[in-house]
Design an enzyme around this catalytic site. Structure first.
Site, mmCIF file in Angstrom:
data_model
loop_
_atom_site.group_PDB
_atom_site.id
_atom_site.type_symbol
_atom_site.label_atom_id
_atom_site.label_comp_id
_atom_site.label_asym_id
_atom_site.label_seq_id
_atom_site.Cartn_x
_atom_site.Cartn_y
_atom_site.Cartn_z
ATOM 1 N N SER A 198 0.792 -1.263 0.073
ATOM 2 C CA SER A 198 -0.215 -0.048 -0.108
ATOM 3 C C SER A 198 0.709 1.185 0.013
ATOM 4 O O SER A 198 2.047 1.310 0.485
ATOM 5 C CB SER A 198 -0.851 0.045 1.260
ATOM 6 O OG SER A 198 -1.696 -1.039 1.253
HETATM 7 N N1 SAM Z 1 -0.910 -5.011 3.932
HETATM 8 C C1 SAM Z 1 -0.269 -5.101 2.859
HETATM 9 C C2 SAM Z 1 1.161 -4.486 2.920
HETATM 10 O O1 SAM Z 1 1.600 -3.966 3.805
HETATM 11 O O2 SAM Z 1 1.809 -4.824 1.950
HETATM 12 C C3 SAM Z 1 -1.222 -4.550 1.809
HETATM 13 C C4 SAM Z 1 -1.157 -5.560 0.881
HETATM 14 S S1 SAM Z 1 -2.520 -5.532 -0.538
HETATM 15 C C5 SAM Z 1 -2.878 -3.784 -0.688
HETATM 16 C C6 SAM Z 1 -3.707 -6.340 -0.062
HETATM 17 C C7 SAM Z 1 -3.327 -7.990 0.408
HETATM 18 O O3 SAM Z 1 -4.497 -8.413 0.634
HETATM 19 C C8 SAM Z 1 -2.851 -8.594 -0.894
HETATM 20 O O4 SAM Z 1 -1.700 -9.229 -0.367
HETATM 21 C C9 SAM Z 1 -3.983 -9.807 -1.030
HETATM 22 O O5 SAM Z 1 -3.434 -11.153 -1.430
HETATM 23 C C10 SAM Z 1 -4.581 -9.882 0.163
HETATM 24 N N2 SAM Z 1 -5.986 -10.362 0.227
HETATM 25 C C11 SAM Z 1 -6.942 -10.234 -0.562
HETATM 26 N N3 SAM Z 1 -8.002 -11.075 0.056
HETATM 27 C C12 SAM Z 1 -7.630 -11.682 1.021
HETATM 28 C C13 SAM Z 1 -8.215 -12.488 1.837
HETATM 29 N N4 SAM Z 1 -9.642 -12.849 1.749
HETATM 30 N N5 SAM Z 1 -7.710 -13.029 2.926
HETATM 31 C C14 SAM Z 1 -6.421 -12.671 3.173
HETATM 32 N N6 SAM Z 1 -5.834 -11.802 2.419
HETATM 33 C C15 SAM Z 1 -6.520 -11.280 1.504
#
Ligand code: SAM
Length: 222
Positions: free
Chosen positions: A65
């Site tokens: 992000s």
């Molecule tokens: N907090 C992260 C960081 O600091 O890098 C942001 C990562 S990205 C914006 C969002 C993440 O949510 C992705 O890695 C994606 O794979 C994960 N994601 C999406 N749906 C999900 C779910 N149902 N359960 C767990 N993770 C999920």
């Protein structure tokens, strides 16, 4: 692993100024961001851009992000040291590190196995201690709840009821909700077992929250 040089520390201080200029005024959050070496969470190709206020790819079609987004979501949490926090979407592990720097007891869940393994290893090598899980966090992580705070870092089509159930009374859920292009940041507070208040806190753009209470990863539908 890349070192955390004076150059990186200087760039981080400039990033903090950018975040302040954009309206982030929570000193505890800004100090935590100032302590986390964001460049270490990026692929080598993006190293020199690590302290720009931008999101970057981290593999599997996902992103780390934007710092402004991390700062906004973290400020909305009104976090206090020792609080039990569920983060949905570990991704690179960067947001998780910021929560840990603020003294939270973090449970973090990631859908993609490769990202789960990479971020777990990365955070452990940096000396950060969190509980890592791989799976569908759209339904929360009931067996370790209830939580003081829940933070979703992927865009949901609606607020999953199970996340509200897994909040303590007095707990806060921060979650971006909308379609797959634009979401409103919502802050829900569980005032009592029966009463939830909801605030809208700006427009954001996240990768989709997939899974049972999210978007279908194959069809892009609910
Ligand atoms: N907090 C992260 C960081 O600091 O890098 C942001 C990562 S990205 C914006 C969002 C993440 O949510 C992705 O890695 C994606 O794979 C994960 N994601 C999406 N749906 C999900 C779910 N149902 N359960 C767990 N993770 C999920």
């Amino acid at each position: 692993m890349p070192e955390d040089s004076y150059l990186h520390k200087g760039l981080r201080r400039k990033l903090i100024k950018i975040l302040r200029d954009k309206g982030i005024n929570d000193d505890v959050v800004l100090e935590a961001i100032n302590r986390v070496p964001r460049h270490i969470f990026l692929d080598n190709a993006f190293l020199e851009h690590a302290y720009q206020d931008k999101a970057f790819p981290i593999g599997d079609g996902q992103t780390i992000s934007q710092p402004y987004t991390v700062a906004s979501q973290t400020s909305l949490l009104k976090l206090e040291p020792g609080m039990k926090v569920l983060e949905i979407g570990t991704g690179s592990g960067y947001q998780c590190s910021v929560l840990l720097e603020m003294g939270a007891n973090v449970f973090t869940i990631e859908y993609h196995k490769s990202l789960f393994e990479k971020s777990k290893q990365m955070l452990q090598s940096l000396g950060y201690k969190a509980q890592f899980f791989c799976g569908d966090g759209s339904e929360g992580l009931a067996r370790f709840g209830p939580y003081d705070r829940i933070l979703a870092t992927a865009g949901a089509p609606y607020v999953p009821q199970k996340l509200i159930e897994q909040l303590k009374v007095g707990g806060i859920l921060v979650i971006p909700v909308g379609d797959q292009k634009n979401q409103k940041m919502l802050r829900l507070t569980k005032v009592s077992e029966k009463e939830i208040t909801q605030e809208e806190c700006g427009d954001f753009r996240f990768v989709p929250l997939v899974g049972k209470d999210g978007w279908n990863a194959k069809t892009n539908k609910i």
